[in-house]
Design a protein around this motif. Structure first.
Motif: not given
Length: 114
Positions: A17-32, A34-45
């Protein structure tokens, strides 16, 4: 996820059930990322194909709902770090304490069950 008393169990069903959310959160280990997420959280999701409920939990930082949706604390911590939040902060959220109260409880030996 099976909720027994106040303990979350990340079992196979919850993990699926949580695969997508865990995959997305896991991707935030990468600095780039994190920057893309911070620029547009909704689009990143959306790029990680989160459903509406998962996306809402992420955007609202509803940590408990994230766990209910199958997120793993280990992955949600990566999101918390983006917000400069600590493990102690999350521990407090999940136990109804402040980060300071949670830290003090852990220093004094943790939770006592009886």
């Amino acid at each position: 996820m099976t909720k027994a008393q106040d303990n979350y169990l990340l079992d196979l069903s919850a993990s699926r059930r949580g695969y997508a959310i865990n995959r997305m959160c896991g991707s935030l280990a990468d600095e780039g990322n994190r920057r893309r997420f911070s620029e547009d959280e909704a689009a990143y999701c959306e790029a990680y194909h989160l459903n509406a409920e998962q996306k809402k939990a992420i955007l609202e930082r509803d940590w408990t709902v994230m766990l209910d949706l199958g997120a793993s604390i280990f992955y949600t911590l990566k999101l918390a770090v983006v917000d400069k939040r600590s493990v102690q902060y999350l521990g407090g959220v999940f136990t109804g304490m402040s980060a300071e109260e949670f830290t003090a409880a852990m220093v004094s030996g943790g939770r006592k069950f009886g």
